[in-house]
Design an enzyme around this catalytic site. Sequence first.
Site, PDB file in Angstrom:
ATOM      1  N   HIS A   1       1.608   5.783 -23.184  1.00 47.04           N
ATOM      2  CA  HIS A   1       1.482   4.701 -24.166  1.00 47.04           C
ATOM      3  C   HIS A   1       0.041   4.223 -24.325  1.00 47.04           C
ATOM      4  CE1 HIS A   1       1.904   2.137 -20.486  1.00 47.04           C
ATOM      5  NE2 HIS A   1       1.054   1.387 -21.132  1.00 47.04           N
TER       6      HIS A   1
ATOM      7  N   LYS B   1       7.719   2.704  -1.417  1.00 50.39           N
ATOM      8  CA  LYS B   1       8.029   1.281  -1.600  1.00 50.39           C
ATOM      9  C   LYS B   1       9.437   1.065  -2.144  1.00 50.39           C
ATOM     10  CE  LYS B   1       3.166   0.135  -2.020  1.00 50.39           C
ATOM     11  NZ  LYS B   1       2.752   1.478  -1.552  1.00 50.39           N
TER      12      LYS B   1
ATOM     13  N   VAL C   1      -1.396   7.519  -2.486  1.00 51.34           N
ATOM     14  CA  VAL C   1      -2.332   8.608  -2.751  1.00 51.34           C
ATOM     15  C   VAL C   1      -3.745   8.035  -2.814  1.00 51.34           C
ATOM     16  CG1 VAL C   1      -0.757  10.203  -3.895  1.00 51.34           C
ATOM     17  CG2 VAL C   1      -1.847   8.400  -5.238  1.00 51.34           C
TER      18      VAL C   1
ATOM     19  N   THR D   1      -6.006  -6.540   4.029  1.00 53.26           N
ATOM     20  CA  THR D   1      -4.959  -7.566   4.134  1.00 53.26           C
ATOM     21  C   THR D   1      -4.708  -7.989   5.568  1.00 53.26           C
ATOM     22  OG1 THR D   1      -3.251  -5.836   4.172  1.00 53.26           O
ATOM     23  CG2 THR D   1      -3.799  -6.822   2.036  1.00 53.26           C
TER      24      THR D   1
END
Length: 498
Positions: free
Chosen positions: A179, A279, A322, A346
């Site tokens: 898109h 995930k 990746v 984090t």
Amino acid sequence: MNGVKSKRLYIIGAGFAGCSLASEIAAKAIFGEVVAFLDDDREKIGKKFVGVPVLGPIRDVARLLRMNPADEAIIAMPAASREDLKEIYTVLKKAGFQQIRILPGIFQILEGEGNLIQTRSINPQDLLGRTPVAIKLKESLAYLRDKRVLITGAGGSIGSELCRQLLCGGASRLYLFGHGENSIYQIDRELRILQEEGVGEKAALVPVIGDLKDSDYVDYIIGQLKADVVFHAAAYKHVPMLEENPVAAIDNNVLGTENLIRACQRAGVKRFVHITTDKAVSPTSVYGASKYICEQMVLQAAALQEASGRGTNFMVVRFGNVLGSRGSIVPLFQQQIEKGGPVTVTHPDARRWFMTIPEACSLVLQAGGVGENAGLYLLDMGEPVRIRDLAEQMIRFYGFEPEAEIKIEYIGLRAGERLDECLWAEDEEVSATDYSRILIVDRKNPLPLDIAALVDELRPICRFDPLRPEAYRDSRLLRNLLKEAIPSMEFAKELNYV
């Protein structure tokens, strides 16, 4: 132009790939002169290949060049391990080469070919992670010969690499679906240049701009294109971003995939390969939940095909992070290092599985050929890597010392993030296949979830329904539906998931 012609080039590696580069540079003349090959093979040292002398060992020759640094080194050693590349890179940097380029890409590693157009400046991804597995790519892509192949998300990190490797597959036509006008233009142009320079085979390239969320358009265009095989790589993927835009995550990832599945079934697509993520395993983020639902939709479509004995073969290929993808930590770390830090991590113990984009794509393409209907395949990701260690390696790649020169700052886990990812769930068992680094997942006690009913409940939140106007864009309702349907989503509360 004279300055360009006088450039002195050293090619590291006097094998087939290096000789191919040297011959091409000599033929084109404008890129400079190959002064010598550098190689550690004692049987090659002292000889000439394509008129160019071979010097070595690399470490000794590079040391001599310090007093008279050359302009550029091109590493043309497709079979070199990551450890070898790290050592060679360090030696060349100390030798004072002004520019270091590399012949990258998994299909060069596999086929031994090399073209000047494919060389680029070396970057951290070339030195990080494990050595890619050797696959005979042309052989593994034989199932695509003379086929029409469509890649969704063709302008993205995974989709564009699939396209590059598919040039070697002998497909009659490659449909580059996406898109984003600019990203599709870029990959289309890149592939055409590669073809002009003799890379791959002469598949017809067809850029297609479209949105998977538009069901009428997707049904129309899939019917018109008559693709034999579809690789579905398109998805919104950025975890924190999608936590802030949960409706967009479900609308694009779930409803877009639903549109594509139905269109492929109607059009008689022979093979549908869905690309998913770790995930999606016991998800705690909206992104993970969206990909979990997509996995289930594809496997449900496969079950229907199995029951009828005809139609599209559906399969799922799952893998972890990746290196170097859009929105990944590698480009972020690079930007932070270039501005002098700090590099933000984090949590000091946060770990992820990592694989290079070329290796992941080559395994996806192979799995697409050897996989069976209803197969859920998992790429062997090796050992997880601490993000802190990755940050330190990248800082050193750019010539700095961690903490002393570039600080590392710990910012805490963000909404939807976990300390560790899982590659398979507790109700899944993993076993080897006959193909290196491709595993198969057996779902022993799948979650009793009516995916079709859940998607129907999510639909009026994403698409306006005059019968349920109050549901439209209600992100709180969306989150509650996901938590009710997927028990692991409750753990998101620990990460300030609101």
